[in-house]
Design an enzyme around this catalytic site. Structure first.
Site, short mmCIF file in Angstrom:
data_model
loop_
_atom_site.label_atom_id
_atom_site.label_comp_id
_atom_site.label_asym_id
_atom_site.label_seq_id
_atom_site.Cartn_x
_atom_site.Cartn_y
_atom_site.Cartn_z
N ARG A 257 0.83 -1.22 0.00
CA ARG A 257 0.00 0.00 0.00
C ARG A 257 0.86 1.26 0.00
O ARG A 257 0.44 2.29 -0.50
CB ARG A 257 -0.91 0.00 1.23
CG ARG A 257 -1.92 -1.12 1.23
CD ARG A 257 -2.63 -1.20 2.56
NE ARG A 257 -1.67 -1.31 3.65
CZ ARG A 257 -1.98 -1.40 4.93
NH1 ARG A 257 -3.25 -1.41 5.30
NH2 ARG A 257 -1.06 -1.51 5.85
N LYS B 45 4.42 -18.28 7.19
CA LYS B 45 3.92 -18.72 8.49
C LYS B 45 3.55 -17.50 9.31
O LYS B 45 4.11 -16.43 9.04
CB LYS B 45 4.94 -19.60 9.21
CG LYS B 45 6.15 -18.82 9.74
CD LYS B 45 6.87 -19.56 10.82
CE LYS B 45 6.15 -19.45 12.13
NZ LYS B 45 6.95 -18.78 13.17
N ASP C 153 8.04 -23.16 5.44
CA ASP C 153 8.59 -23.41 6.78
C ASP C 153 10.09 -23.32 6.59
O ASP C 153 10.72 -24.24 6.03
CB ASP C 153 8.19 -24.81 7.28
CG ASP C 153 8.63 -24.99 8.72
OD1 ASP C 153 9.81 -24.71 9.02
OD2 ASP C 153 7.80 -25.40 9.54
N HIS C 154 10.67 -22.21 7.03
CA HIS C 154 12.06 -21.97 6.61
C HIS C 154 13.04 -22.99 7.21
O HIS C 154 14.13 -23.17 6.69
CB HIS C 154 12.50 -20.52 6.89
CG HIS C 154 12.83 -20.21 8.31
ND1 HIS C 154 11.87 -19.93 9.25
CD2 HIS C 154 14.01 -20.14 8.96
CE1 HIS C 154 12.46 -19.69 10.42
NE2 HIS C 154 13.76 -19.81 10.27
N LYS D 91 16.72 -25.17 5.53
CA LYS D 91 18.08 -25.11 6.09
C LYS D 91 18.89 -26.30 5.58
O LYS D 91 18.39 -27.43 5.57
CB LYS D 91 18.03 -25.13 7.63
CG LYS D 91 17.49 -23.84 8.25
CD LYS D 91 17.50 -23.91 9.76
CE LYS D 91 16.75 -22.74 10.39
NZ LYS D 91 17.49 -21.50 10.44
N HIS E 155 8.16 -25.54 12.79
CA HIS E 155 9.57 -25.90 12.60
C HIS E 155 9.95 -27.21 13.30
O HIS E 155 10.55 -28.10 12.70
CB HIS E 155 10.49 -24.80 13.14
CG HIS E 155 10.18 -23.43 12.60
ND1 HIS E 155 9.77 -23.21 11.32
CD2 HIS E 155 10.24 -22.20 13.18
CE1 HIS E 155 9.58 -21.91 11.13
NE2 HIS E 155 9.86 -21.28 12.24
N LYS F 152 12.91 -18.77 24.26
CA LYS F 152 13.64 -17.51 24.04
C LYS F 152 14.39 -17.17 25.32
O LYS F 152 14.07 -17.65 26.39
CB LYS F 152 12.67 -16.40 23.67
CG LYS F 152 12.02 -16.65 22.29
CD LYS F 152 11.48 -15.38 21.68
CE LYS F 152 10.78 -15.65 20.35
NZ LYS F 152 11.70 -15.82 19.20
P1 NDP Z 1 5.40 -6.72 8.22
O1 NDP Z 1 4.59 -6.58 9.46
O2 NDP Z 1 6.61 -5.89 8.04
O3 NDP Z 1 4.36 -6.53 7.02
C1 NDP Z 1 4.69 -6.56 5.66
C2 NDP Z 1 3.89 -5.51 4.91
O4 NDP Z 1 2.53 -5.87 4.88
C3 NDP Z 1 3.92 -4.14 5.55
O5 NDP Z 1 5.06 -3.46 5.15
C4 NDP Z 1 2.64 -3.52 5.04
O6 NDP Z 1 2.93 -2.79 3.87
C5 NDP Z 1 1.77 -4.70 4.65
N1 NDP Z 1 0.58 -4.69 5.49
C6 NDP Z 1 0.53 -4.58 6.84
N2 NDP Z 1 -0.75 -4.60 7.26
C7 NDP Z 1 -1.51 -4.72 6.16
C8 NDP Z 1 -2.91 -4.77 5.95
N3 NDP Z 1 -3.77 -4.72 6.96
N4 NDP Z 1 -3.35 -4.89 4.69
C9 NDP Z 1 -2.50 -4.96 3.67
N5 NDP Z 1 -1.16 -4.89 3.80
C10 NDP Z 1 -0.68 -4.78 5.04
O7 NDP Z 1 5.73 -8.25 8.06
P2 NDP Z 1 7.09 -8.95 7.74
O8 NDP Z 1 7.63 -8.42 6.47
O9 NDP Z 1 7.94 -8.97 8.93
O10 NDP Z 1 6.59 -10.46 7.54
C11 NDP Z 1 5.72 -10.82 6.51
C12 NDP Z 1 5.14 -12.19 6.79
O11 NDP Z 1 6.19 -13.13 6.95
C13 NDP Z 1 4.30 -12.27 8.07
O12 NDP Z 1 3.24 -13.15 7.84
C14 NDP Z 1 5.25 -12.88 9.08
O13 NDP Z 1 4.53 -13.62 10.03
C15 NDP Z 1 6.08 -13.78 8.20
N6 NDP Z 1 7.41 -14.02 8.74
C16 NDP Z 1 8.29 -13.00 8.86
C17 NDP Z 1 9.57 -13.22 9.35
C18 NDP Z 1 10.55 -12.10 9.43
O14 NDP Z 1 11.72 -12.43 9.67
N7 NDP Z 1 10.16 -10.85 9.25
C19 NDP Z 1 10.01 -14.58 9.76
C20 NDP Z 1 9.01 -15.58 9.57
C21 NDP Z 1 7.76 -15.29 9.08
P3 NDP Z 1 2.05 -1.51 3.43
O15 NDP Z 1 1.60 -0.82 4.68
O16 NDP Z 1 3.00 -0.73 2.59
O17 NDP Z 1 0.93 -2.10 2.66
C1 BG6 Z 2 10.50 -17.76 13.25
C2 BG6 Z 2 9.87 -17.40 14.56
O1 BG6 Z 2 9.65 -18.57 12.50
O2 BG6 Z 2 11.69 -18.49 13.52
C3 BG6 Z 2 10.81 -16.58 15.42
O3 BG6 Z 2 8.70 -16.63 14.29
C4 BG6 Z 2 12.12 -17.31 15.60
O4 BG6 Z 2 10.24 -16.30 16.69
C5 BG6 Z 2 12.66 -17.76 14.26
O5 BG6 Z 2 13.03 -16.41 16.20
C6 BG6 Z 2 13.84 -18.67 14.46
O6 BG6 Z 2 14.43 -18.92 13.22
P1 BG6 Z 2 15.97 -19.31 13.14
O7 BG6 Z 2 16.19 -19.61 11.71
O8 BG6 Z 2 16.72 -18.10 13.64
O9 BG6 Z 2 16.14 -20.47 14.06
#
Ligand code: NDP
Ligand code: BG6
Length: 487
Positions: free
Chosen positions: A40, A147, A176-177, A181, A239, A339
């Site tokens: 957005r 996830k 599922d990352h 690995k 995981h 954690k």
């Molecule tokens: P964010 O919370 O940073 O969200 C990603 C983007 O989604 C935001 O930048 C926003 O962009 C958009 N967004 C947020 N709310 C809404 C909404 N209500 N409607 C539409 N768009 C929305 O998430 P992450 O990038 O950290 O993670 C993305 C996914 O990956 C999540 O499901 C998370 O659980 C999963 N995940 C993330 C990990 C990580 O390391 N970050 C690890 C494992 C899983 P904008 O406002 O520009 O639209």
């Molecule tokens: C994510 C969890 O899926 O895996 C986090 O949401 C966690 O809470 C992470 O820290 C752990 O991943 P890794 O690869 O660092 O073991």
């Protein structure tokens, strides 16, 4: 073409774009490839490219002309995934990009948005007809779902049903990352490409198995998500149960998605259900209290930013699983995660049975042999066993043979997201979860969640930050020779 929804977010800059960069550097991306970021946030393609330039600098240390050439394949389309009209415009832009990059209608949509938005995107893709493959349309269409996949059994089922209304199972890639690995992929190679380990891999020789994922970090800035999730949902449902399945599964007839998924599902089907009344015997939770890590004082979970002061969310969970099948009858699998533990270490420890009769004189501290698969860090595999300490008497000590990835192979191992993104682009679902596995994993954990959520269950054991979890976790072991390994 990889189309990332939520491209303005953390995952895209920290993991996804760096992964695509590495794939390009290794020559693994097709010439005809484009990445399209969707979110957005109002941004031009140039501004998005600049953000990704900074991300590559920060997370990969890459810069210069090669980065410029890479960024030229990246585009950005701003729009609200909740707005049905947006998808018409998106479809047109993707077609134009097909013409410019020769991507021939191939689409890999990636839901990198908060979980409550997955469904909206999937439904709208369906309504706009962007899901269609075959029927005279060029190219393939796939969807990657991040996830968490559901919050419990009902929501996971509902999500599966809604996705299946739009995509066929072969088009769906549930991430599922851990499965991406290298060390987790190597478990099957270790077991099945060597003839000497598999004969030991069963109840005749194995006493029990431990799977640990210990983190030193606390909740960081993720309380919004984590406090309604907790360690069981965050790490075990996905995981660690996946890792348990890879360790416990029967050899599949082939290394392909259908065969591997079938065997992993059979493992979950063999897990003896834990009833709500048995939860206290087989599961332990904990929440970190103030303590210290690496000599620095750290606050407790309830004092962390955005965590309610009366939160009962677990930051530690441990469960004993029993598998009712011929291979593993009587061999408990102990799974734990937490954690704010003393070390960051994810590992599998397989403890073998004691020798049936000891002919050596007493006074020896004889420990059972163990096999430790270090998932991360210090990736490797160690086998520890008893050996004679040189000298005139027969004194035994524990010795270790150690394989270390870095020493053996050197170089950089691919990050999980590189492997998984490439597999999805190639249409290989072997390292992804299927709908049956997801639902079965939730089903097994629902009694634990129910018991822990019961209002009568007010007490959540605490553990000092920087320790191995609550004291109650030791009580899971009912044999005095068993204890948690410290990986
Ligand atoms: P964010 O919370 O940073 O969200 C990603 C983007 O989604 C935001 O930048 C926003 O962009 C958009 N967004 C947020 N709310 C809404 C909404 N209500 N409607 C539409 N768009 C929305 O998430 P992450 O990038 O950290 O993670 C993305 C996914 O990956 C999540 O499901 C998370 O659980 C999963 N995940 C993330 C990990 C990580 O390391 N970050 C690890 C494992 C899983 P904008 O406002 O520009 O639209
Ligand atoms: C994510 C969890 O899926 O895996 C986090 O949401 C966690 O809470 C992470 O820290 C752990 O991943 P890794 O690869 O660092 O073991």
């Amino acid at each position: 073409m990889l189309v990332i929804f939520g491209a303005s977010g953390d995952l895209t800059r920290r993991k996804l774009v760096p992964a695509i960069w590495h794939l390009q550097q290794q020559g693994r991306l097709p010439e005809q490839f484009a990445l399209v970021g969707v979110a957005r946030s109002e941004m031009s393609t140039d501004e998005f490219r600049q953000r990704m330039r900074e991300a590559l600098d920060e997370f990969v240390g890459a810069s210069g002309e090669e980065v410029d050439r890479f960024l030229a394949r990246i585009n950005y389309v701003s729009g609200d995934p909740g707005d049905a009209e947006f998808y018409g415009r998106l479809g047109q832009q993707l077609q134009q990009l097909d013409d410019a990059f020769g991507t021939a209608g191939n689409r890999c949509f990636y839901c990198s948005v908060p979980p409550q938005v997955y469904l909206t995107i999937i439904e709208q893709i369906g309504i706009a007809g962007l899901n269609q493959e075959g029927q005279g349309k060029p190219g393939w269409v796939r969807i990657i779902v991040e996830k968490p996949f559901g919050h419990d059994l009902d929501t996971a089922r509902a999500l599966n049903q809604s996705i299946h209304a739009v995509f066929a199972e072969h088009q769906i890639f549930r991430i599922d990352h851990y499965l991406g690995k290298e060390t987790v992929q190597n478990i099957l190679v270790f077991r099945l490409a060597n003839s000497m380990f598999e004969p030991l891999w069963n109840r005749r020789y194995v006493d029990h198995v431990q799977i640990t994922a210990a983190e030193t970090v606390g909740v960081e800035h993720r309380a919004g998500y984590y406090d309604s999730s907790g360690a069981l949902r965050d790490m075990i449902q996905n995981h660690l149960l996946q890792v348990m399945c890879v360790v416990a599964m029967e050899p599949p007839s082939a290394f392909d998605a259908e065969s591997v998924r079938l065997e992993k599902l059979k493992v979950l089907k063999a897990v003896r259900p834990i009833s709500v009344g048995q939860v206290d015997r087989f599961a332990v939770r904990g929440q970190y209290a103030a303590g210290d890590y690496d000599g620095t004082a750290v606050q407790g979970y309830r004092q962390e930013e955005d965590v309610p002061a009366n939160s009962r969310t677990e930051t530690f969970a441990a469960i004993e699983f029993t598998l009712d099948n011929w291979r593993w009858q009587g061999v408990p699998f102990y799974v734990r995660t937490g954690k704010r533990m003393p070390h960051r270490a994810s590992a599998i420890t397989m403890q073998f049975k004691q020798a049936p009769h000891l002919i050596f004189a007493g006074g020896n501290d004889l420990r059972p042999s163990t096999l430790t698969i270090r998932i991360q860090p210090d990736e490797g595999i160690a086998l520890s066993f008893s050996g004679k300490i040189p000298g005139p008497d027969v004194n035994l000590g524990t010795v270790e043979m150690d394989f270390n990835y870095q020493d053996a192979f050197g170089g950089r191992s691919p990050e999980a997201y590189e492997t998984l993104l490439l597999d999805c682009l190639l249409g290989d679902g072997t390292l992804f979860a299927d709908s049956g596995w997801i639902e079965k994993s939730w089903e097994l954990l629902m009694p634990v969640l129910e018991a822990w959520n019961a209002t009568s269950a007010t007490r959540v054991p605490t553990y000092r930050a920087g320790t191995w979890g609550p004291r109650e976790a030791d009580d899971l072991f009912d044999r005095d020779w068993r204890a948690w390994a410290c990986p």
